[in-house]
Structure formats: structure tokens, C-alpha cells
Write a protein that holds these residues in place. Structure first.
Motif, PDB file in Angstrom:
ATOM      1  N   TYR A  61       0.951  -1.197   0.058  1.00 57.59           N
ATOM      2  CA  TYR A  61       0.027   0.161   0.089  1.00 57.59           C
ATOM      3  C   TYR A  61       0.788   1.165  -0.113  1.00 57.59           C
ATOM      4  O   TYR A  61       0.510   2.392   0.154  1.00 57.59           O
ATOM      5  N   ASP A 121      -7.535  -4.942  -4.183  1.00 58.71           N
ATOM      6  CA  ASP A 121      -7.686  -3.640  -4.992  1.00 58.71           C
ATOM      7  C   ASP A 121      -8.681  -4.010  -6.378  1.00 58.71           C
ATOM      8  O   ASP A 121      -9.388  -3.187  -6.981  1.00 58.71           O
ATOM      9  N   TYR A 170      -4.446   0.039 -12.094  1.00 60.66           N
ATOM     10  CA  TYR A 170      -4.451  -0.266 -10.773  1.00 60.66           C
ATOM     11  C   TYR A 170      -3.481  -0.610  -9.995  1.00 60.66           C
ATOM     12  O   TYR A 170      -3.329  -0.491  -8.625  1.00 60.66           O
ATOM     13  N   ALA A 173      -1.518   3.643  -7.011  1.00 61.46           N
ATOM     14  CA  ALA A 173      -2.252   4.270  -6.050  1.00 61.46           C
ATOM     15  C   ALA A 173      -3.320   5.449  -6.498  1.00 61.46           C
ATOM     16  O   ALA A 173      -2.773   6.463  -5.794  1.00 61.46           O
ATOM     17  N   LEU A 174      -4.217   5.193  -7.235  1.00 56.23           N
ATOM     18  CA  LEU A 174      -4.951   6.358  -7.839  1.00 56.23           C
ATOM     19  C   LEU A 174      -6.222   6.584  -6.855  1.00 56.23           C
ATOM     20  O   LEU A 174      -6.687   5.590  -6.344  1.00 56.23           O
ATOM     21  N   THR A 175      -6.662   7.684  -6.962  1.00 55.28           N
ATOM     22  CA  THR A 175      -7.951   8.056  -5.933  1.00 55.28           C
ATOM     23  C   THR A 175      -8.787   8.993  -6.759  1.00 55.28           C
ATOM     24  O   THR A 175      -8.260   9.370  -7.774  1.00 55.28           O
ATOM     25  N   GLY A 176     -10.000   8.876  -6.270  1.00 53.93           N
ATOM     26  CA  GLY A 176     -10.986  10.059  -6.937  1.00 53.93           C
ATOM     27  C   GLY A 176     -11.329   9.587  -8.262  1.00 53.93           C
ATOM     28  O   GLY A 176     -11.585   8.339  -8.404  1.00 53.93           O
ATOM     29  N   ALA A 179      -9.525   6.761 -10.121  1.00 53.79           N
ATOM     30  CA  ALA A 179     -10.119   5.244  -9.438  1.00 53.79           C
ATOM     31  C   ALA A 179     -11.370   5.089 -10.281  1.00 53.79           C
ATOM     32  O   ALA A 179     -11.294   3.844 -10.510  1.00 53.79           O
ATOM     33  N   THR A 180     -12.176   5.863 -10.470  1.00 54.10           N
ATOM     34  CA  THR A 180     -13.391   5.519 -11.326  1.00 54.10           C
ATOM     35  C   THR A 180     -13.125   5.225 -12.702  1.00 54.10           C
ATOM     36  O   THR A 180     -13.586   4.350 -13.298  1.00 54.10           O
TER      37      THR A 180
END
Length: 286
Positions: A61, A121, A170, A173-176, A179-180
């Protein structure tokens, strides 16, 4: 003297220079095991354990270590493109490359999917669908390899590109919103995986049927040719026997009759009459 080089004049000193100039010539000269295409394949195989260690480092992570893992994954995907291009362009295709290249492809992709699913994930069903498809198509290629080779389709290449982009997103470490976005990219890759897999199944069935039909036709043709040869041999033997019999009859029949004709006597005259005539002639002389 025309001033033309030997290669242009078609002389014995003509030398073919492959595309790429000196690099191409060097690649052609080393078309053994240790050529540039196979070396890139080996590098990709060695990247698999390194990629796994980088991805799972610090529990899997840490954004920094996952960035390093993404870099290793990207290098593996790029070498996959270049080693195939070099092998086809400079005739560097070897038996080792034919076996090691697909293994390296499946190894890096399978390792990434399994690690991402183990980290939570990526859903396991996505990993299962992709791995089942890749393993099934590989086995199917061996199923029909005796009859023909299933060519790589454009859809399969697009599928590979979509899988590489989705898995790479993937790994990071993508977010927001990103990530979608990566979820929908992965769904696109899954759809392409299923559709191209079904198309490969259709091609495999068609190629196998054609191969079996061609084998049956070749077998029937061979049987017909063998039968024709046997019949010709039998007819030739009978013709030779008739010729021998005819020759024998031709020798026997004319032996007596022509001799009688040469004496001016009728054919088939009794022997007793010829003997009596001979005696009468003798007495008359006396």
C-alpha cells in the motif's frame, strides 16, 4: 565498365542489406539464441519476480513502491512490443522465442492480476475471467497447431493494450475520478477479453474442421492412386501373358504346312500315297 556496383549488376558479390542498415545486418548475423529479441524476452521474464516484490513491498500500500512496481510493469509491456517487432523485422524468430514470449506475457499479466486481487484492489472474478481466457486460448492454440496457426487478430492486440492500461492504472495508487476511470477501463478490457476469446474459439473450430477435411481428402486420394497403380499393374501383367501365348502359337502353327507348300504338294496329303508314288517312279526307271 558500366560503373555499377556488383549488387546492381547481379554479380556474384551481391549482398542483401536488411532494413535498418548496420543494426539490421548485425541482427541477422546473430539469429541464434542470443539475439536482441530473445534478450528482451528474458529481461521481461526476470522483471516478473522484481515486479511482485516491488508491488507487495511494505504491505503493498506504499504509493512510492507501487510507483516503482508500475515502472517495472511498463518496461515489461514495452519490451513485449519491441521484441516481437524486432523478431519479425530482422528474421530473429527462434524456437526459444516462440515458447518464452507467450510465457513472459502471461507471467507478468497473471502476477499483476493475482497480486492486485490478493491486496483487495481488484475483484477476483475479473482475475479469474482474464486468466481463464488466456490459459484456454493457449491450450486451444496447441489443439489446432497440427492443422494451422491461429493468427493474432486486431481485436486481440486491442485487448492486450486495454489490459495493460487497466492493470497499470490499478498498480498505481489512484484515488478520486482516476480510480473510477480505471474501473471502466478494466471493464472494457474484460469485455474485449471475452469477445476476442469467443472469436478465437470460432477460428480454432473452423481451422480444425478444415484440417481434418484436408487430411481425409488426402487419404482418399492416396487410396485411389494406390488402387489405380494396382489395376495398371494387373492389366500390364495380363497383356504380357497374352503376348507370350500369341508368340508361342505363332511359332507352332506354321511349321508343317509351309514346308508342304514349298514342295508343291497339297496341304494334308496322306503319307501312304506319297510313298506309293515314289515306288512307282522307281519301277518305271528300271
Amino acid at each position: 565498365m558500366t560503373g555499377a556496383p556488383a549488387s546492381a549488376a547481379g554479380g556474384s558479390g551481391a549482398t542483401l542489406v536488411p532494413r535498418g542498415g548496420k543494426l539490421g545486418a548485425a541482427a541477422v548475423n546473430q539469429a541464434g539464441l542470443w539475439n536482441i529479441a530473445n534478450i528482451l524476452t528474458m529481461v521481461r521474464l526476470l522483471l516478473v519476480p522484481g515486479f511482485v516484490m516491488l508491488l507487495l513491498h511494505e504491505g503493498g500500500y506504499d504509493p512510492v513502491w507501487r510507483s516503482f512496481a508500475w515502472a517495472a510493469f511498463a518496461v515489461a509491456m514495452i519490451t513485449d512490443v519491441f521484441d516481437g517487432h524486432l523478431a519479425r523485422t530482422y528474421n530473429l524468430v527462434t524456437d526459444f522465442g516462440k515458447i518464452a514470449d507467450p510465457i513472459a506475457d502471461k507471467a507478468i499479466m497473471g502476477a499483476a492480476l493475482i497480486c492486485l486481487s490478493s491486496l483487495g484492489d481488484l475483484p477476483w472474478w475479473i482475475t479469474g475471467v482474464i486468466l481463464f481466457r488466456e490459459l484456454g486460448i493457449t491450450l486451444m492454440r496447441f489443439w489446432v497447431i497440427r492443422h494451422s496457426v491461429i493468427p493474432a487478430s486486431r481485436g486481440g492486440k486491442v485487448k492486450t493494450l486495454a489490459q495493460g492500461i487497466a492493470v497499470g492504472m490499478y498498480v498505481l495508487a489512484l484515488t478520486g475520478p482516476l480510480a473510477t476511470l480505471r474501473f471502466w477501463v478494466m471493464m472494457t478490457a474484460v469485455v474485449l477479453t471475452v469477445v476476442t476469446g469467443l472469436d478465437y474459439v470460432r477460428q480454432a473450430v473452423v481451422l480444425r474442421r478444415r484440417g481434418l477435411a484436408a487430411e481425409r481428402a488426402a487419404a482418399m486420394e492416396a487410396v485411389a492412386m494406390a488402387t489405380a497403380v494396382d489395376m495398371e499393374g494387373s492389366a500390364g501383367g495380363q497383356c504380357a501373358t497374352d503376348q507370350v501365348h500369341g508368340a508361342a502359337e505363332g511359332v507352332v502353327e506354321p511349321v508343317v504346312e509351309p514346308a508342304a507348300e514349298s514342295l508343291g504338294e497339297p496341304i494334308g496329303e496322306p503319307v501312304a500315297e506319297r510313298v506309293a508314288g515314289g515306288r512307282g517312279a522307281t519301277e518305271a526307271e528300271r
